[in-house]
Design a protein around this motif. Structure first.
Motif, mmCIF file in Angstrom:
data_model
loop_
_atom_site.group_PDB
_atom_site.id
_atom_site.type_symbol
_atom_site.label_atom_id
_atom_site.label_comp_id
_atom_site.label_asym_id
_atom_site.label_seq_id
_atom_site.Cartn_x
_atom_site.Cartn_y
_atom_site.Cartn_z
ATOM 1 N N LEU A 76 62.058 75.960 34.773
ATOM 2 C CA LEU A 76 61.116 78.056 34.803
ATOM 3 C C LEU A 76 59.852 77.330 35.518
ATOM 4 N N GLY A 77 58.803 76.123 35.451
ATOM 5 C CA GLY A 77 57.919 75.943 35.975
ATOM 6 C C GLY A 77 56.777 75.420 35.042
ATOM 7 N N PHE A 78 57.070 75.896 34.186
ATOM 8 C CA PHE A 78 55.755 76.000 33.264
ATOM 9 C C PHE A 78 55.386 75.379 31.806
ATOM 10 N N GLU A 79 54.992 75.278 31.262
ATOM 11 C CA GLU A 79 54.867 74.729 29.989
ATOM 12 C C GLU A 79 54.742 75.641 28.889
ATOM 13 N N PRO A 80 56.092 75.961 27.996
ATOM 14 C CA PRO A 80 56.177 77.197 26.935
ATOM 15 C C PRO A 80 55.245 76.542 25.552
ATOM 16 N N THR A 81 54.828 76.932 24.557
ATOM 17 C CA THR A 81 54.799 76.840 23.550
ATOM 18 C C THR A 81 55.689 76.318 22.878
ATOM 19 N N LEU A 82 55.138 75.484 21.319
ATOM 20 C CA LEU A 82 56.792 74.907 20.210
ATOM 21 C C LEU A 82 56.953 76.945 19.824
ATOM 22 N N GLU A 83 55.906 77.326 19.558
ATOM 23 C CA GLU A 83 56.817 78.445 18.695
ATOM 24 C C GLU A 83 57.577 79.322 19.798
ATOM 25 N N GLU A 84 57.607 79.323 21.398
ATOM 26 C CA GLU A 84 58.544 79.922 22.135
ATOM 27 C C GLU A 84 59.797 79.376 22.254
ATOM 28 N N GLY A 139 56.634 92.014 25.892
ATOM 29 C CA GLY A 139 55.378 91.390 25.664
ATOM 30 C C GLY A 139 55.777 89.407 25.034
ATOM 31 N N ILE A 140 56.485 89.250 24.402
ATOM 32 C CA ILE A 140 56.400 88.798 23.456
ATOM 33 C C ILE A 140 56.669 86.861 23.572
ATOM 34 N N LEU A 141 56.743 87.188 24.711
ATOM 35 C CA LEU A 141 57.389 85.583 25.200
ATOM 36 C C LEU A 141 56.511 85.351 26.595
ATOM 37 N N PHE A 142 56.919 83.958 26.508
ATOM 38 C CA PHE A 142 56.320 83.426 27.481
ATOM 39 C C PHE A 142 54.530 84.136 27.960
ATOM 40 N N THR A 143 53.565 84.178 27.087
ATOM 41 C CA THR A 143 52.523 85.426 26.873
ATOM 42 C C THR A 143 51.252 84.158 27.489
ATOM 43 N N SER A 144 51.405 83.201 28.542
ATOM 44 C CA SER A 144 50.817 82.480 28.637
ATOM 45 C C SER A 144 50.255 82.982 30.418
ATOM 46 N N SER A 145 49.501 82.445 30.754
ATOM 47 C CA SER A 145 48.930 82.689 31.622
ATOM 48 C C SER A 145 49.410 82.758 32.840
#
Ligand code: GLC
Length: 489
Positions: free
Chosen positions: A384-392, A333-339
């Motif tokens: 993977l088809g989505f936008e990760p965050t910079l921190e990720e 639950g700490i990576l790719f946490t966006s909905s």
């Protein structure tokens, strides 16, 4: 006012979360670190394991296969030959004209071996190869095919680069020890595949004589010797860092106790090139690092518990290791946490699909020096088809780099092993190493990190100044042709 404080609470929370993510990523990366002093110990283990297997074939040892190839080319060789190359998912058929003067010309056709052939029946595999060969000959040498079918005796010599562990019986025959790199045609194990292919080619009346079957590393060794830049010392090792990894070098036959010269009067030279199959170094994991991700990866391979060195080093595995780490962090639950991410990451998504990411993924992260990690971001969006965050992205980069650096450091072990065991640096002022393969060619900093690794062994920082290591382009094509020239029809 309340909206504002809500916002700062959630961004403080996000900051805590991303700190935790980075910390966790660093912890995982540290499991991939190579400790100071490790490399020479591993080189000693490599040399000992390799020497054991020169004395006798050991089921779980490094295969150390005599290749029947002895002579290094001079660069003056000439002739037109056909080369076949099966080493991973591609099968190539080439017509090669050796022009002498270290030069050559080549026409080739490449096909991607379908998965159902890679894991299907022996007959469909042999037919697949033969169909591609026949098509190529009809296109590039139509007169030869016409004459051959009409009964002419003119032949083309063929060199077959077959880059799997083949226990050679002679220059052009040998039985498959086991498959590697995702192939799994069970009935083929133990069979003389080159001669089965020769039979099929004969049945098709193509007048092709399979003169030599060679491993890609043997081809790389010879090709580098044929094409290396002027001024380099003798080429001691030929190696591949591609889908798989392996190396070849020349050994005095007096040291190869398992090779009975009495049974092989045709072998006249005192040295022979050995196809080490160093991918199988330390199958029993006495010295290789073994993270929980390595263990998980191994369970999901057809050659479970074999080629354990390769599974930490080569192209087929680096993307998979990173995928396994990402799955772990996601499930914590700490990576790719966006909905958006959570919505995309269903059990049938690429993140959950074994082997869906290849080495291009860690390479995209490793080589990205932009502050926003733009290249890495694009890669994740595409895969993977989505936008990760910079921190990720930053967290994944930490892990990707550790996997890549470990691979290059480990790569130094068998190279140093071959150089130190053969005492090449005592015999020559400078020595040469030829390499090929997508990881060596494309992975950011791979060559430099191997050299750093070599400097950490007994070769030392001074020793590496006397080593030229460079690319041997197309060892699998030209090298096979060079080998095919060495044997009588
Ligand atoms: C695998 C094969 C080996 C080959 C290497 C590089 O390790 O077993 O024969 O040389 O991949 O392609």
């Amino acid at each position: 006012m309340s909206a504002h404080s809500n916002h700062s609470v959630s961004s403080a929370q996000t900051a805590v979360e991303s700190d935790l993510l980075l910390q966790k990523a660093r912890e995982i990366a540290s499991q991939f670190e190579i400790p100071e002093g490790y490399l020479q110990k591993a080189v000693d283990a490599y040399i000992a394991q390799a020497a054991d297997s020169l004395n006798q074939d050991l089921e779980r040892g490094i295969p150390m296969i005599p290749s029947y190839v002895s002579r290094a080319p001079t660069g003056d060789e000439k002739g037109v030959l056909i080369a076949l190359d099966l080493g991973g998912t591609n099968f190539r058929v080439c017509s090669i004209e050796l022009q002498g003067d270290s030069r050559y010309g080549m026409i080739q056709s490449k096909s991607q071996v379908p998965t159902e052939i890679m894991t299907g029946s022996l007959t469909s595999f042999i037919n697949y190869l033969s169909d591609r060969i026949e098509e190529f000959l009809i296109k590039t040498h139509p007169d030869h095919v016409k004459k051959a079918k009409a009964g002419s005796k003119e032949i083309y010599r063929v060199g077959f680069t077959f880059s799997f562990p083949l226990k050679q019986i002679s220059a052009n025959s040998g039985t498959l020890i086991r498959w590697t790199k995702g192939y799994d045609i069970e009935e083929a194990v133990g069979k003389d595949l080159p001669q089965i292919l020769q039979k099929e080619l004969d049945a098709r009346k193509l007048n092709l004589f399979l003169a030599a079957v060679v491993n890609d590393t043997v081809g790389t060794l010879l090709t580098r010797a044929y094409t290396k830049p002027k001024g380099c010392g003798p080429t001691i090792v030929g190696c591949i860092f591609g889908t798989g990894t392996n190396g070849a070098y020349s050994e005095p036959l007096a040291n190869v106790k398992k090779f009975d010269r009495g049974v092989h009067p045709e072998v006249v030279d005192d040295d022979m090139v050995i196809n080490t199959e160093w991918g199988s170094f330390d199958n029993d994991l006495k010295i290789l690092p073994n993270t929980k991700y390595d263990a998980q990866l191994n369970l999901n391979t057809p050659n479970k518990d074999f080629h354990m060195f390769e599974k930490r080093v080569s192209g087929m595995f680096l993307g998979e290791l990173l995928r396994l780490v990402m799955v772990d962090l996601y499930e914590q639950g700490i990576l790719f946490t966006s909905s958006e991410a959570k919505q995309k990451l269903t059990k049938d998504s690429p993140l959950y699909t074994p082997w869906s990411l290849n080495t291009a993924t860690p390479a995209a992260f490793h080589g990205d020096t932009t502050p926003g990690l733009d290249q890495a971001r694009e890669h994740i969006v595409e895969k993977l088809g989505f936008e990760p965050t910079l921190e990720e992205l930053q967290a994944i980069q930490v892990v990707a780099k550790s996997i890549g650096i470990r691979s290059a450091y480990l790569s130094a072990i068998p190279i140093a092993g071959a150089l130190l065991h053969s005492k090449a640096l005592d015999k020559y002022d400078t020595v040469d190493v030829g390499a090929d393969g997508s990881v060596y060619e494309k992975y950011p900093g791979f060559h430099e990190t191997i050299m750093e690794g070599l400097a950490k062994t007994d070769i030392g920082a001074e020793g590496i100044k006397r080593i030229s290591m460079g690319i041997a382009k197309d060892g699998s094509g030209v090298g096979a042709a060079l080998c095919a020239l060495q044997f009588e029809v």
